[in-house]
Design a protein around this motif. Structure first.
Motif, short mmCIF file in Angstrom:
data_model
loop_
_atom_site.label_atom_id
_atom_site.label_comp_id
_atom_site.label_asym_id
_atom_site.label_seq_id
_atom_site.Cartn_x
_atom_site.Cartn_y
_atom_site.Cartn_z
N ASP A 238 45.78 41.96 34.42
CA ASP A 238 46.54 41.96 35.66
C ASP A 238 45.55 42.14 36.79
O ASP A 238 45.07 43.25 37.06
CB ASP A 238 47.56 43.10 35.64
N THR A 239 45.22 41.07 37.49
CA THR A 239 44.20 41.13 38.53
C THR A 239 44.75 41.49 39.90
O THR A 239 43.98 41.68 40.84
CB THR A 239 43.46 39.78 38.64
N THR A 240 46.07 41.59 40.02
CA THR A 240 46.69 41.82 41.34
C THR A 240 47.49 43.11 41.42
O THR A 240 47.86 43.53 42.50
CB THR A 240 47.62 40.65 41.69
N GLY A 241 47.78 43.73 40.27
CA GLY A 241 48.61 44.93 40.28
C GLY A 241 50.10 44.64 40.31
O GLY A 241 50.91 45.56 40.50
N THR A 242 50.48 43.39 40.11
CA THR A 242 51.90 43.01 40.14
C THR A 242 52.55 43.08 38.76
O THR A 242 53.75 42.85 38.63
CB THR A 242 52.05 41.58 40.68
N GLY A 243 51.76 43.39 37.72
CA GLY A 243 52.29 43.40 36.37
C GLY A 243 52.25 42.06 35.68
O GLY A 243 52.71 41.93 34.54
N ARG A 244 51.70 41.06 36.33
CA ARG A 244 51.62 39.71 35.77
C ARG A 244 50.21 39.48 35.23
O ARG A 244 49.22 39.70 35.93
CB ARG A 244 51.97 38.68 36.83
N GLU A 245 50.13 39.01 33.98
CA GLU A 245 48.83 38.79 33.35
C GLU A 245 48.23 37.46 33.78
O GLU A 245 48.91 36.43 33.81
CB GLU A 245 48.99 38.81 31.82
N ASP A 246 46.94 37.48 34.11
CA ASP A 246 46.19 36.29 34.48
C ASP A 246 45.10 36.04 33.44
O ASP A 246 44.71 36.94 32.68
CB ASP A 246 45.54 36.46 35.85
N ALA A 315 42.83 42.70 50.30
CA ALA A 315 44.18 42.17 50.53
C ALA A 315 44.32 40.74 50.05
O ALA A 315 45.43 40.29 49.73
CB ALA A 315 44.51 42.26 52.02
N ASP A 316 43.21 39.98 50.01
CA ASP A 316 43.27 38.59 49.58
C ASP A 316 43.17 38.45 48.06
O ASP A 316 43.13 37.32 47.54
CB ASP A 316 42.16 37.78 50.24
N GLY A 317 43.11 39.56 47.36
CA GLY A 317 43.06 39.51 45.91
C GLY A 317 41.68 39.41 45.32
O GLY A 317 41.53 39.44 44.09
N THR A 318 40.65 39.29 46.15
CA THR A 318 39.28 39.24 45.64
C THR A 318 38.68 40.65 45.67
O THR A 318 39.24 41.57 46.25
CB THR A 318 38.42 38.29 46.48
N PHE A 319 37.50 40.75 45.05
CA PHE A 319 36.88 42.06 44.89
C PHE A 319 35.54 42.09 45.63
O PHE A 319 34.76 41.14 45.55
CB PHE A 319 36.66 42.35 43.40
N ALA A 320 35.30 43.19 46.34
CA ALA A 320 34.07 43.33 47.12
C ALA A 320 33.58 44.78 46.99
O ALA A 320 34.37 45.69 46.72
CB ALA A 320 34.32 42.97 48.58
N PRO A 321 32.28 44.98 47.16
CA PRO A 321 31.25 43.98 47.47
C PRO A 321 30.82 43.22 46.23
O PRO A 321 31.10 43.64 45.11
CB PRO A 321 30.11 44.83 48.03
N ALA A 322 30.12 42.11 46.45
CA ALA A 322 29.58 41.34 45.34
C ALA A 322 28.61 42.22 44.55
O ALA A 322 27.74 42.85 45.12
CB ALA A 322 28.87 40.09 45.85
N GLY A 323 28.78 42.25 43.26
CA GLY A 323 27.93 43.09 42.42
C GLY A 323 28.40 44.52 42.33
O GLY A 323 27.95 45.26 41.47
N GLY A 324 29.32 44.94 43.23
CA GLY A 324 29.87 46.27 43.16
C GLY A 324 29.05 47.32 43.89
O GLY A 324 27.88 47.12 44.20
N GLU A 325 29.69 48.44 44.18
CA GLU A 325 29.03 49.58 44.81
C GLU A 325 28.61 50.57 43.72
O GLU A 325 29.40 50.93 42.84
CB GLU A 325 29.98 50.25 45.79
N LEU A 326 27.37 51.01 43.76
CA LEU A 326 26.87 51.94 42.76
C LEU A 326 27.55 53.30 42.96
O LEU A 326 27.36 53.95 43.98
CB LEU A 326 25.36 52.08 42.86
#
Length: 610
Positions: A238-246, A315-326
């Protein structure tokens, strides 16, 4: 092998001769028991059931050993010649009660002990058959050792037939009935699944479907919390938190890409980038999606070279920052983050304290390390010493090996805190999570599920911690050499003696890690876990009764199996999952095959005709 439940039929085989216990070739009126060969084409060996005695002798567990056909039981008549017979059952008779005692250091071998302390043995070989007698214990005598061999499993399936044209030499045409890949579920068979359907021509192992192949770890097919995936892996989340599997895949160059689920068992054709890789991604990086902040949206968590990195969802469903925050300079595969290795050091992301926040637990060379998540969402630095000097790879911490010794986090006491459970060579060890947040010294709680009892590897013999009874404590469920074994949890961190509850899904029935997947999951939505196996002919399900027992296996889908007729699926190329992709509360079957993503929907209805 643990003592089987009374529902199962077994042959009793002598370790010295390899012959089976039963009546003489020409039975006599005295009911004498012997061991003998059974030539091909003749009657097969006799089978027995082990029924537990309600009031065991001297406080020890005892069994009545009953002939599965005649109903007669093994009896000690206290005869002068020490002979043993099969005789009519008599309630409470001590001479018909037997203790099954494992032979120390010999997996699968037992002494069968009478109430008087003597054991089943072989008399001097006779002209035809060798009589069974009672003898004093002799640890060096192989003739006193017995092997319990379950009968072939009873499986329920009803393959559909179809008409096929048949041409003759004279030009005439007729039709004959032949088998088909369709499945007609047996009457009252539950659950049942639809035929396999290709729903997305992407994320497949074939070149025109993306040429996907895993370069690292793959997530658990059961989708458990705390799993990790490596580059090239494909899974459902579930990449959006809506309960729907992607559908989610990890590409070496693009990072995490996804095809959104539509909620009807299909997925969008568009492949979108969820998370860009960091500046120097590594094939050793491990990924997962989990809600680390409690906002209802999953975050991307990566175990990188420098430690734990987290990317929050925007809010757009993508994840930031690229590579993640340590967020924690630990648990990573680089030297600066501890030098953690996927093939030596299991790591878990789970709520260990019951406060609703995810923590990180890892088993390194020297023991167990823990980082708790604070109220502000940060992870605490590691202490100077391990939280527990056990469950680690080094000999000083137990000599645990990832390929031999599965380890789990599970609440074995019902206090809301996760304990550490591990299956070592000698059996099951448990470290309880104390109220002050520390872990107690491990306790040896069960002499089963270890390599010494025949559980040779974590892959060949999967083990799970799951409750098999409604409202009950967590149990150990494993796919052992002879079938499915269950040990009931007592709710205090210990377990009841294990029982063989099904003569199926084990290596003795042809199930291997190289060809087959075996899982424990609730496929009917009734709250009771079921056994699911991806076998040669397709998917088999054994419905859980809710009391730690399971029904005989049913073939519920003629796809996702190893054989060509079932799709030719391979463990190393074609990941398969059980997940609810329709939102109806029941898990469906999703597989990543060569051409793309296949789905078989969970129908869960009782068939009478079709």
């Amino acid at each position: 092998m643990p003592v089987p439940t009374e529902e199962l039929k077994l042959e009793i085989v002598n370790a010295a001769t390899g012959e089976t216990l039963g009546a003489k070739a020409v039975p006599g009126a005295d009911g004498s028991l012997v061991v003998r060969d059974h030539p091909d084409g003749g009657p097969g060996p006799e089978q027995w059931r082990f029924a537990p005695v309600a009031a065991a002798q001297n406080g020890q567990a005892a069994h009545v050993i009953r002939n599965a056909v005649s109903g007669k039981v093994i009896d000690n008549p206290a005869a002068a010649d020490r002979g043993v017979r099969q005789w009519d059952a008599a309630a409470g008779r001590a001479g018909q009660q037997w203790h099954v005692v494992p032979v120390e250091g010999e997996a699968g071998l037992y002494f069968i002990e009478s109430a008087t302390g003597t054991v089943l043995d072989l008399a001097e070989p006779g002209k035809d058959d060798t009589r069974i007698v009672l003898s004093e214990y002799d640890d060096d005598s192989e003739s006193q050792r017995w092997r319990l061999v379950p009968a072939e499993p009873e499986r329920i399936s009803d393959l559909a037939l179809r008409w096929a044209p048949l041409s003759h030499w004279n030009g005439r045409r007729s039709w004959r009935l032949v088998g088909s890949t369709a499945l007609r579920p047996a009457p009252d068979a539950t659950p049942s699944f639809s035929d396999m359907l290709l729903v997305l021509e992407r994320f497949g192992s074939a070149q025109d479907a993306g040429g996907w192949h895993s370069l690292g770890a793959t997530p658990s097919p059961g989708g458990r919390t705390g799993w990790w995936a490596g580059v090239g892996a494909r899974f459902l989340a579930d990449t959006t938190g809506t309960g729907r599997e992607d559908v989610v895949g990890l590409k070496p160059a693009k990072g995490a890409v996804s095809a959104a689920g539509r909620g009807d068992g299909t997925f969008d054709d568009e492949e979108r980038v969820l998370h860009q890789p960091g500046p120097s991604p590594s094939p050793a990086d491990l990924w997962t999606l989990a809600d680390t902040t409690g906002d209802g949206k999953p975050d991307v968590v990566v175990l990188g070279a420098d430690g734990v990195r987290v990317s929050a969802q925007g809010a757009d469903g993508t994840f930031a920052p690229a590579g993640g925050e340590l967020v924690l300079a630990a648990f990573g595969h680089g030297r600066q983050a501890g030098g953690w290795s996927a093939d030596r050091h299991p790591r878990f992301l789970a709520d260990t304290t019951g406060d609703g926040r995810l923590d990180i637990v890892g088993c390194h060379d020297d023991g167990v390390w823990v980082s708790l998540q604070d109220e502000d969402g940060t992870f605490a630095p590691l202490a100077d010493e391990p939280a527990l000097l056990a469950f680690g790879h080094d000999d000083g911490a137990g000599g645990w090996r990832t390929d031999r010794h599965p380890r789990f986090l599970a609440d074995t006491t019902g206090d809301g805190r996760l304990d550490i459970v591990g299956c070592h060579d000698d059996g099951v060890w448990v470290s309880l999570h104390e109220e002050d947040g520390t872990f107690a010294e491990p306790l040896y709680v069960l002499d089963d599920f270890g390599a010494d009892q025949g559980w040779s590897s974590a892959g060949e013999h999967p083990r799970f911690l799951v409750g098999t009874t409604a409202g009950g404590a967590v149990d150990v469920v494993g796919f052992g050499p002879q079938g499915v074994v269950v040990s009931r949890g007592r709710g205090d961190g210990t377990f009841e003696p294990s029982e063989l509850v099904m003569n199926d899904f084990g290596s003795a029935q042809g199930w291997t890690s190289a060809r087959h997947l075996r899982l424990v999951a609730d496929v009917t939505g009734d709250g009771a876990p079921d056994i699911v196996g991806f076998g040669d002919a397709g998917v088999w399900v054994s419905h859980g009764r809710g009391d730690g027992r399971f029904e005989q296996a049913q073939l519920v889908c003629r796809g996702f199996g190893y054989d060509g007729d079932a799709g030719g699926w391979r463990v190393d190329r074609h990941p398969r999952f059980l997940s609810d992709i329709t939102g109806d509360g029941r898990v469906d079957i999703v597989g990543f095959g060569g051409p793309g993503v296949y789905v078989a929907r969970n129908l869960f209805r009782r068939f009478r005709t079709r």
